[in-house]
Design a protein around this motif. Structure first.
Motif, PDB file in Angstrom:
ATOM      1  N   UNK A 188       0.816  -1.297  -0.036  1.00 13.04           N
ATOM      2  CA  UNK A 188      -0.070  -0.155   0.093  1.00 13.04           C
ATOM      3  C   UNK A 188       0.723   1.282  -0.086  1.00 13.04           C
ATOM      4  N   UNK A 189       2.059   1.262   0.772  1.00 13.49           N
ATOM      5  CA  UNK A 189       2.737   2.380   0.788  1.00 13.49           C
ATOM      6  C   UNK A 189       3.432   2.522  -0.646  1.00 13.49           C
ATOM      7  N   UNK A 190       3.808   1.424  -1.196  1.00 13.21           N
ATOM      8  CA  UNK A 190       4.446   1.657  -2.596  1.00 13.21           C
ATOM      9  C   UNK A 190       3.686   2.287  -3.657  1.00 13.21           C
ATOM     10  N   UNK A 191       2.182   1.607  -3.421  1.00 14.95           N
ATOM     11  CA  UNK A 191       1.247   2.075  -4.348  1.00 14.95           C
ATOM     12  C   UNK A 191       1.067   3.446  -4.159  1.00 14.95           C
ATOM     13  N   UNK A 192       0.894   4.094  -3.093  1.00 15.97           N
ATOM     14  CA  UNK A 192       0.738   5.523  -2.981  1.00 15.97           C
ATOM     15  C   UNK A 192       1.719   6.377  -3.208  1.00 15.97           C
ATOM     16  N   UNK A 193       2.839   5.841  -2.910  1.00 21.60           N
ATOM     17  CA  UNK A 193       4.160   6.613  -3.522  1.00 21.60           C
ATOM     18  C   UNK A 193       3.961   6.775  -5.023  1.00 21.60           C
ATOM     19  N   UNK A 194       3.738   5.516  -5.648  1.00 20.37           N
ATOM     20  CA  UNK A 194       3.914   5.558  -7.124  1.00 20.37           C
ATOM     21  C   UNK A 194       2.695   6.449  -7.743  1.00 20.37           C
ATOM     22  N   UNK A 195       1.574   6.605  -6.981  1.00 16.13           N
ATOM     23  CA  UNK A 195       0.517   7.351  -7.309  1.00 16.13           C
ATOM     24  C   UNK A 195       0.886   8.766  -7.304  1.00 16.13           C
ATOM     25  N   UNK A 196       1.676   9.122  -6.281  1.00 15.86           N
ATOM     26  CA  UNK A 196       2.054  10.538  -5.882  1.00 15.86           C
ATOM     27  C   UNK A 196       3.089  10.952  -7.084  1.00 15.86           C
ATOM     28  N   UNK A 197       3.930  10.126  -7.264  1.00 15.78           N
ATOM     29  CA  UNK A 197       4.893  10.457  -8.275  1.00 15.78           C
ATOM     30  C   UNK A 197       4.516  10.207  -9.942  1.00 15.78           C
ATOM     31  N   UNK A 198       3.518   9.514  -9.944  1.00 17.37           N
ATOM     32  CA  UNK A 198       2.942   9.264 -11.371  1.00 17.37           C
ATOM     33  C   UNK A 198       3.736   8.265 -11.956  1.00 17.37           C
ATOM     34  N   UNK A 199       4.106   7.421 -11.338  1.00 17.60           N
ATOM     35  CA  UNK A 199       5.101   6.111 -11.921  1.00 17.60           C
ATOM     36  C   UNK A 199       4.244   4.860 -11.820  1.00 17.60           C
ATOM     37  N   UNK A 200       3.062   4.899 -11.854  1.00 17.44           N
ATOM     38  CA  UNK A 200       2.224   3.707 -11.737  1.00 17.44           C
ATOM     39  C   UNK A 200       2.474   2.569 -13.086  1.00 17.44           C
ATOM     40  N   UNK A 201       2.747   1.406 -12.999  1.00 19.16           N
ATOM     41  CA  UNK A 201       3.050   0.742 -13.952  1.00 19.16           C
ATOM     42  C   UNK A 201       1.928   0.024 -14.734  1.00 19.16           C
ATOM     43  N   UNK A 202       2.182  -0.202 -16.032  1.00 20.66           N
ATOM     44  CA  UNK A 202       0.887  -0.851 -16.736  1.00 20.66           C
ATOM     45  C   UNK A 202       0.706  -2.169 -16.246  1.00 20.66           C
ATOM     46  N   UNK A 203      -0.677  -2.548 -15.816  1.00 20.67           N
ATOM     47  CA  UNK A 203      -0.777  -3.788 -15.310  1.00 20.67           C
ATOM     48  C   UNK A 203      -0.541  -5.085 -16.269  1.00 20.67           C
ATOM     49  N   UNK A 204       0.094  -6.035 -15.810  1.00 22.48           N
ATOM     50  CA  UNK A 204       0.448  -7.140 -16.581  1.00 22.48           C
ATOM     51  C   UNK A 204      -0.826  -8.214 -16.694  1.00 22.48           C
ATOM     52  N   UNK A 205      -0.932  -8.674 -17.846  1.00 19.59           N
ATOM     53  CA  UNK A 205      -1.831  -9.831 -18.036  1.00 19.59           C
ATOM     54  C   UNK A 205      -1.262 -10.889 -18.943  1.00 19.59           C
ATOM     55  N   UNK A 206      -0.538 -11.863 -18.316  1.00 18.33           N
ATOM     56  CA  UNK A 206       0.485 -12.659 -19.387  1.00 18.33           C
ATOM     57  C   UNK A 206      -0.235 -13.676 -19.735  1.00 18.33           C
ATOM     58  N   UNK A 207      -1.754 -14.092 -19.312  1.00 17.10           N
ATOM     59  CA  UNK A 207      -2.194 -15.456 -19.655  1.00 17.10           C
ATOM     60  C   UNK A 207      -2.372 -15.398 -21.418  1.00 17.10           C
ATOM     61  N   UNK A 208      -2.756 -14.237 -21.834  1.00 13.50           N
ATOM     62  CA  UNK A 208      -2.935 -13.867 -23.414  1.00 13.50           C
ATOM     63  C   UNK A 208      -1.877 -13.922 -24.406  1.00 13.50           C
ATOM     64  N   UNK A 209      -0.619 -13.751 -23.796  1.00 10.73           N
ATOM     65  CA  UNK A 209       0.541 -13.711 -24.505  1.00 10.73           C
ATOM     66  C   UNK A 209       1.018 -14.795 -25.426  1.00 10.73           C
ATOM     67  N   UNK A 210       0.550 -15.923 -25.167  1.00  7.87           N
ATOM     68  CA  UNK A 210       1.364 -16.998 -26.028  1.00  7.87           C
ATOM     69  C   UNK A 210       0.116 -18.161 -26.032  1.00  7.87           C
TER      70      UNK A 210
END
Length: 388
Positions: A349-371
């Motif tokens: 939660x602390x990491x998520x809130x820091x990313x939101x403040x820094x605007x560094x939220x990553x693109x969510x990964x959904x690996x199942x459809x890749x291959x």
């Protein structure tokens, strides 16, 4: 020699099974009271200190032994339902879960980090380079590491919608391929090369990659066991292994059958449910799901890998991840109480809130459809060479 046909309760098809009648144990009031007493006696022990001797269940013992027998020589699936999740904190639920799992076997670490209790939760927008169980969306059919005999999940928090457990009988798939494509079945018995995940490899005592094929399927004493982990893909993408057209076809046909409505069974999770699977004979996957945004509210499953010394050992040539590395990871990298959900979620939660403040939220990964095909593993490897 042609593989033998598998007989018995291990051979089942999803549409023909009522899991509530054939695979479920519903907790009685007396069992809940006994578990509650065991939790109070256990106190605030760390995960490795919760054993069958410290989490004592005197009258549930015969029930647990019967259920463990059902995992080995029955359907291979047990769902325990009806525990009052709302009465307990997340950390208490974790201790209860480990205490029940200890009646079946001994927990082993699940990665180089040494955790004995894993958190299956989507954190791919918060933490870089996560494994599949920490990404969102559905999952393809697989079996977890060969170091464990039983893989278990407890539903700590359900998704906003979706996220059912999808399971399939290896024995049923085996017999179907024996009837329709024995040539491909022979290829699966011959097997594939395996390679450790990148971080596991860095912290492993064993070779990074196998120097020979490990049987995808093996059979002994009327039981069939499967080794269908992501280590096969890692060997192709990162280890330079090239699969022949027949090997690709065999793997893809196996997955096609598993994804067929003729074979798989969907099992919905309620909060507090505990699912135990025979990790040799049941493949598992996950349906797509919709989740909450705050990490602390997301679908959260707790995972155990259990080794059962009383069970017949796997064939030596069908072991890649082993208990030597698992013990090494635990001794070297695990820290006290690291797996408890309260601590784990607070840090995230602390990491998520820091990313939101820094605007560094990553693109969510959904690996199942890749291959959609194993052929894509080699294509991805070649594409990476071009980009480099």
């Amino acid at each position: 020699m042609m593989p033998a046909r598998i007989e018995g309760k291990a051979v089942w098809k999803g549409p023909e099974v009522d899991y509530r009648a054939e695979m479920m144990h519903r907790f009685s009031d007396a069992e809940v009271a006994e578990i509650d007493a065991a939790l109070k006696a256990c106190g605030e022990r760390d995960i490795p200190d919760i054993t069958a001797d410290t989490f004592v269940l005197p009258t549930m013992g015969p029930t647990m032994r019967r259920l463990r027998g059902e995992l080995l020589d029955g359907r291979g699936v047990v769902l325990m339902r009806g525990f009052p999740r709302e009465r307990y904190s997340a950390d208490d639920m974790a201790r209860i879960y480990v205490g029940l799992g200890a009646q079946f076997g001994q927990p082993v670490s699940q990665s180089w980090q040494g955790q004995l209790l894993g958190s299956v939760i989507d954190i791919s927008d918060v933490v870089e380079k996560v494994r599949g169980y920490n990404a969102g969306g559905g999952q393809n059919f697989h079996i977890d590491g060969s170091a464990c005999d039983i893989v278990a999940l407890m539903c700590l928090r359900s998704a906003k919608a979706g996220g059912a457990s999808r399971i399939v009988s290896v024995a049923a798939l085996h017999n179907a391929m024996l009837d329709s494509r024995p040539d491909l079945l022979e290829t699966l018995y011959r097997g594939y090369y395996h390679r450790n995940h990148e971080m596991d490899a860095l912290h492993s005592l064993m070779p990074v990659q196998s120097d020979h094929r490990l049987p995808f399927l093996s059979q002994r004493d009327g039981r069939v066991t499967c080794l269908a982990s992501g280590c096969i893909r890692y060997a192709v993408q990162y280890g330079g292994v090239t699969m022949s057209p027949l090997e690709v076809e065999a793997y893809d046909e196996w997955q096609r059958l598993a994804r067929s409505e003729e074979f798989f069974l969907d099992m919905n999770f309620e909060e507090g449910d505990i699912q135990f699977l025979n990790n040799r004979s049941i493949m598992h996957a996950r349906t797509d799901y919709e989740d909450h945004d705050p990490v602390a509210r997301r679908r959260h499953m707790l995972r155990l890998w259990l080794r059962v010394p009383e069970w017949p050992a796997r064939e030596p040539n069908q072991i890649w991840m082993n208990e030597i590395d698992c013990r090494h990871w635990q001794d070297k990298n695990r820290t006290p109480f690291m797996e408890l959900p309260s601590r784990y979620l607070a840090e995230l939660t602390a990491t998520q809130e820091q990313r939101q403040r820094d605007r560094t939220v990553l693109k969510p990964d959904v690996p199942s459809g890749k291959y959609p095909s194993a052929r894509g593993w080699q294509e991805a490897r070649e594409a990476a060479k071009v980009d480099a």
